[in-house]
Design a protein around this motif. Structure first.
Motif, mmCIF file in Angstrom:
data_model
loop_
_atom_site.group_PDB
_atom_site.id
_atom_site.type_symbol
_atom_site.label_atom_id
_atom_site.label_comp_id
_atom_site.label_asym_id
_atom_site.label_seq_id
_atom_site.Cartn_x
_atom_site.Cartn_y
_atom_site.Cartn_z
ATOM 1 N N SER A 1 0.815 -1.226 -0.023
ATOM 2 C CA SER A 1 -0.006 -0.050 -0.114
ATOM 3 C C SER A 1 0.754 1.187 -0.154
ATOM 4 C CB SER A 1 -0.664 0.104 1.320
ATOM 5 O OG SER A 1 -1.907 1.123 1.192
ATOM 6 N N ASP A 2 0.498 2.451 -0.495
ATOM 7 C CA ASP A 2 0.794 3.559 -0.265
ATOM 8 C C ASP A 2 -0.102 4.731 0.227
ATOM 9 O OD1 ASP A 2 1.675 6.485 -1.212
ATOM 10 O OD2 ASP A 2 3.458 5.245 -2.268
ATOM 11 N N TRP A 3 0.372 5.398 1.331
ATOM 12 C CA TRP A 3 -0.643 6.422 1.726
ATOM 13 C C TRP A 3 -0.335 7.746 1.347
ATOM 14 C CZ3 TRP A 3 -5.016 6.848 4.100
ATOM 15 C CH2 TRP A 3 -5.176 7.735 4.932
ATOM 16 N N SER A 4 -0.654 8.114 0.217
ATOM 17 C CA SER A 4 -0.121 9.354 -0.547
ATOM 18 C C SER A 4 -1.407 10.381 -0.420
ATOM 19 C CB SER A 4 0.140 9.462 -1.639
ATOM 20 O OG SER A 4 1.674 8.592 -1.868
ATOM 21 N N MET B 1 -1.887 5.453 -6.961
ATOM 22 C CA MET B 1 -2.749 4.627 -6.190
ATOM 23 C C MET B 1 -3.375 3.676 -6.797
ATOM 24 S SD MET B 1 -2.468 6.272 -3.173
ATOM 25 C CE MET B 1 -0.675 6.393 -3.758
ATOM 26 N N HIS C 1 -2.799 -0.309 -5.745
ATOM 27 C CA HIS C 1 -3.837 -0.667 -4.861
ATOM 28 C C HIS C 1 -4.983 -1.431 -5.873
ATOM 29 C CE1 HIS C 1 -3.092 2.828 -2.180
ATOM 30 N NE2 HIS C 1 -2.403 1.737 -1.795
ATOM 31 N N HIS D 1 -7.346 12.420 1.218
ATOM 32 C CA HIS D 1 -6.766 11.130 0.584
ATOM 33 C C HIS D 1 -7.982 10.667 -0.316
ATOM 34 C CE1 HIS D 1 -4.252 11.705 3.996
ATOM 35 N NE2 HIS D 1 -3.222 11.164 3.601
ATOM 36 N N TYR E 1 -6.230 7.813 -2.626
ATOM 37 C CA TYR E 1 -6.127 6.552 -1.929
ATOM 38 C C TYR E 1 -7.595 5.992 -1.677
ATOM 39 C CZ TYR E 1 -5.404 3.725 2.211
ATOM 40 O OH TYR E 1 -5.358 2.935 3.266
ATOM 41 N N LYS F 1 -8.612 2.064 -2.991
ATOM 42 C CA LYS F 1 -9.130 1.025 -2.146
ATOM 43 C C LYS F 1 -10.573 0.710 -2.412
ATOM 44 C CE LYS F 1 -5.417 0.370 0.353
ATOM 45 N NZ LYS F 1 -4.858 -0.950 0.819
#
Length: 250
Positions: free
Chosen positions: A87-90, A111, A115, A158, A161, A165
């Motif tokens: 995952s990437d939380w940008s 994203m 994801h 976000h 993101y 998801k």
């Protein structure tokens, strides 16, 4: 887990935090584990010492994803489970930071790639290994997507993101329908499970207050949920929320 198999569980993005914890628990149960990691970390070294196969992979490109899939197919004849944790939380760039919109486009694409596209490609590429293991074990194997409880309500900072998801949750339903009864496909959507070392008291209180249970449960609850799904024979296409009851407050 109450029993292990010679077929490994594959966890993406398991070099730290939740993925690392899950890998350690599986290894403690004598379950072979293979992980992907993006960059070297102490957790990767720890898993290697415990016996996991650790493969560096770049899921930011299709070439990186497919190269990783080829490596798995070369090294293994079957898989017990595939757990998508990478995952990437940008956060979204602000308009004043990105007047031309190029950074926003890059953020959304990243994203989507990590994801949605990476899990989509890996599921398709590695399904034959899961199907073979299911046939030989005489039971369904598993794909588990880790998403985020924030999908339930959206995020002002976000949105890219969260949208990616949400797309992954939709993919879970499609893949569950495609591969039943041989592969079960489910989703776990956690809220925050464990704070980072630098999180201050005000942030911790604010975050804990979002849940009626007001607790930092740790990654153990995620392991309990994954273990449950791996042993639950009658569940596919479902989403399990690990949010301490946040939906009761917001």
């Amino acid at each position: 887990m109450t029993e292990s198999t010679t077929y490994p569980v594959l966890i993406t993005g398991a070099g730290q935090r939740a993925g690392l914890y899950l890998a350690e628990q599986l290894l403690a149960c004598q379950q072979p584990v293979v992980i992907s990691y993006r960059s070297p970390k102490p957790g990767v070294d720890r898993l290697q010492k415990l016996g996991a196969q650790c493969i560096q992979a770049d899921f930011a490109t299709n070439a990186g994803v497919l190269a990783f899939a080829r490596r798995i197919k070369e090294d293994y004849s079957g898989l017990r489970a595939l757990v998508h944790n990478a995952s990437d939380w940008s956060r979204d760039p602000l308009p004043e930071e990105d007047p031309e919109g190029l950074l926003a486009a890059e953020t959304f694409q990243k994203m989507f790639q990590i994801h949605q596209q990476a899990p989509f490609l890996l599921n398709n590429q590695l399904a034959p290994l899961l199907l073979k293991a299911a046939k030989e074990l005489g039971q369904a194997t598993d794909i588990v997507h880790l998403t985020d409880d924030v999908v339930r309500r959206g995020s002002a900072k976000h949105s890219a993101y969260v949208a990616s998801k949400a797309g992954l949750e939709s993919l879970s339903l499609s893949f569950a329908a495609r591969w039943a009864p041989d592969i079960k496909v489910n989703t776990i959507a956690p809220a925050l499970l464990a704070f980072n070392e630098g999180d201050d008291a005000a942030y911790r209180h604010k975050t804990l207050s979002k849940s009626p249970l007001y607790m930092e449960p740790g990654f153990g609850v995620l392991w309990q949920t994954l273990d449950y799904l791996l042993h639950q024979p009658y569940m596919t296409g479902n989403l399990l929320r690990l949010n301490g009851g946040r939906h009761l407050k917001n």
